[in-house]
Design an enzyme around this catalytic site. Structure first.
Site, PDB file in Angstrom:
ATOM      1  CD  GLU A 139      26.392  24.066   3.872  1.00 14.80           C
ATOM      2  OE1 GLU A 139      25.706  25.491   4.121  1.00 14.80           O
ATOM      3  OE2 GLU A 139      27.216  23.851   3.289  1.00 14.80           O
ATOM      4  CG  HIS A 250      25.166  28.802   3.625  1.00 15.98           C
ATOM      5  ND1 HIS A 250      25.660  28.041   2.627  1.00 15.98           N
ATOM      6  CD2 HIS A 250      24.579  29.756   3.036  1.00 15.98           C
ATOM      7  CE1 HIS A 250      25.176  28.526   1.475  1.00 15.98           C
ATOM      8  NE2 HIS A 250      24.844  29.790   1.759  1.00 15.98           N
ATOM      9  CD  GLU A 341      28.725  29.289   6.336  1.00 14.15           C
ATOM     10  OE1 GLU A 341      28.329  28.049   6.772  1.00 14.15           O
ATOM     11  OE2 GLU A 341      29.133  29.385   5.212  1.00 14.15           O
TER      12      GLU A 341
END
Length: 511
Positions: A139, A250, A341
């Site tokens: 990631e 992430h 994210e």
């Protein structure tokens, strides 16, 4: 194509900073004195060229060490990241400092760059903030975003742009571009399914931290040395600095996730979520990022069937996660951490990186400013001495592990604007209760400053037991031992502290 991360020699763009006529005269002097003496433009030009040649020799290292072109948008290798961080530190010693918090399983250093007016040491009253990326090796966008953030902050400060100057004047920012360099080395480039997520031992680092809800028996058996090298490094890092706010970058989704990630089925479970005592603050922090992001706040940008209202989610409500880093930060290090994210694709194509940076830039900066929410200050004993491990509680917020002052007697409580009642306890002193009206601090780049002055108890004991909720025996977590990251700088509140100490001592004598 823009220049590489750094260069060992001046580029054409760097050399063009010297005007052509001057540079031509200087080059003649490099060839030989006779050439300079016979310069057809006369003795005045010759003398001027000689002076300029000496000046250029003095300034040449600056042209070499100081990056003058934008950082290239690509996935830099671990060695390139190390070199870039070192170059930034060398070129900007007044605001930048690089250090390692430890090594990966394969022995790669985990490098951190600090940006601040006091980059090598903590300063009293200046909150510590951190960004961590690439915890899962495949990631990878977070690596790129944090390098671009460094480049942006440094350039902004050099150019005296208010947004950067104010941030670095008021905040100490720690940036760890890769927590899992071994995983990155092994990572595939598939958007969702590829190797590299785990560390070299095949362990998911975001499942490897001690868990706040594991239960007393399991928690009592916890031995730090059994954790992965990268996790031990972060745990040691948290003990060396009093981090106030943090985010962990992430990929694979587009949402801001906040604690708790886990639960033991107790009172923390509310409507399918596992909520912390500071849930209102966490929701605010997540929304700050999502609404300053180009598209996260829409909630369904990945087109994968998942929908997140406002682009945020409680971690446990999304899916339960045991041994996560954000819960560990909050429970044991009293640092509020959010998991970001930042891309639907775990390994976005290189040509998408500039647009992804544009989408995330303002969100990254706005989130840092939230470190100035709430209240900050110090706790002093009856003799005016700042004390460590004084409990600073906020009414209605019973934390699993109580928030305590650090080795400098400092406390930081991130709170939204409003009235709050604080209770401060310390052995041998009377319980102190005060109500404070807390304004919105981020716009002023400072939380409300408030010191608590304790009075010694008549019978040399406290009359109050803190309302500590502790399902585990590990809340005696040792914070802020002298660590690898340096000692405290000369306090910026020294004069105030001395005056408060004298006032407290006189008040005690008059009682």
């Amino acid at each position: 194509m823009r220049s590489k991360v750094s260069s060992s020699s001046p580029s054409q763009q760097q050399l063009s900073l010297v005007s052509p006529p001057v540079f031509a005269g200087v080059c003649r002097c490099f060839v030989g004195v006779s050439r300079c003496r016979s310069d057809p433009r006369g003795p005045q030009w010759t003398g001027y060229a000689a002076v300029m040649s000496s000046l250029l020799l003095l300034l040449l290292p600056l042209f070499i060490l100081t990056p003058t072109t934008a950082l290239e948008f690509r996935y830099h290798r671990n060695g390139e990241i190390e070199k870039y961080l070192r170059d930034i530190s060398t070129s900007n010693p007044d605001i930048a400092h690089v250090y390692s918090i430890g090594r990966s399983v394969r022995g790669q250093q985990l490098w951190v760059l600090v940006l601040s007016l006091s980059p090598r040491h903590h300063s009293i009253g200046i909150p510590e903030f951190k960004y961590v990326a690439n915890m899962h090796g495949n990631e990878v966008l977070g690596r790129v975003l944090l390098l671009q953030l460094i480049d942006d902050l440094v350039r902004g400060h050099r150019n005296k742009e208010a947004w950067s100057v104010q941030l670095l004047n008021s905040t100490r920012i720690h940036i760890l571009p890769t927590m899992n360099p071994d995983g990155f080395d092994d990572a595939g480039t598939h958007c969702q399914f590829s190797q590299g997520r785990f560390n070299h031992n095949g362990v998911d680092l975001n499942r490897n931290f001690p868990d706040a809800f594991a239960g007393k028996r399991q928690q009592g058996q916890f031995v730090e040395e059994t954790q992965e090298a990268e996790v031990r490094a972060v745990i040691g890092w948290l003990r060396s600095e009093t981090f106030v706010l943090s985010a962990n970058l992430h990929g694979g989704a587009l949402v801001a996730s906040y604690p708790y990630d886990n639960s033991n089925g107790g009172s923390e479970q509310v409507g399918g979520a596992s909520v912390t005592p500071d849930n209102d603050v966490f929701v605010h922090l997540a929304k700050v990022y999502s609404y300053n992001h180009g598209s996260m706040h829409r909630g369904d940008s990945c087109k994968d069937g998942l929908s997140f209202n406002d682009g945020i989610t409680n971690g446990y409500q999304w899916y339960a996660l045991k041994g996560g880093m954000q819960d560990y930060n909050y429970v044991w290090a009293q640092c509020l951490e959010v998991t970001l994210e930042v891309s639907c694709c775990k390994f976005p194509p290189k040509d998408q990186l500039p647009a992804l940076w544009t989408e995330n830039r303002e969100a990254l900066l706005a989130f840092i400013r939230q470190v100035h929410l709430g209240v900050k200050g110090r706790v002093f004993d009856s003799f005016g001495v700042p004390v460590q491990n004084a409990v600073v509680e906020v009414k209605g917020r019973s934390n699993i592990c109580l928030f305590r002052t650090d080795k400098h007697g400092e406390y930081y409580r991130l709170l939204l604007p409003g009235n709050y009642t604080f209770t401060v306890t310390y052995p041998g002193h009377q319980v102190l209760t005060e109500t404070l009206d807390v304004p919105h601090g981020p716009d002023r780049y400072s939380a409300l400053k408030h010191d608590f002055l304790l009075r010694r108890a008549a019978d040399n004991s406290t009359h109050y037991t803190p309302t500590e909720f502790s399902p585990t025996p590990t809340c005696n977590y040792t914070l802020n031992v002298e660590g690898r990251c340096g000692a405290v700088a000369t306090p910026t509140w020294t004069g105030v502290s001395a005056a408060l100490g004298l006032w407290a001592a006189l008040r005690f004598l008059s009682d």
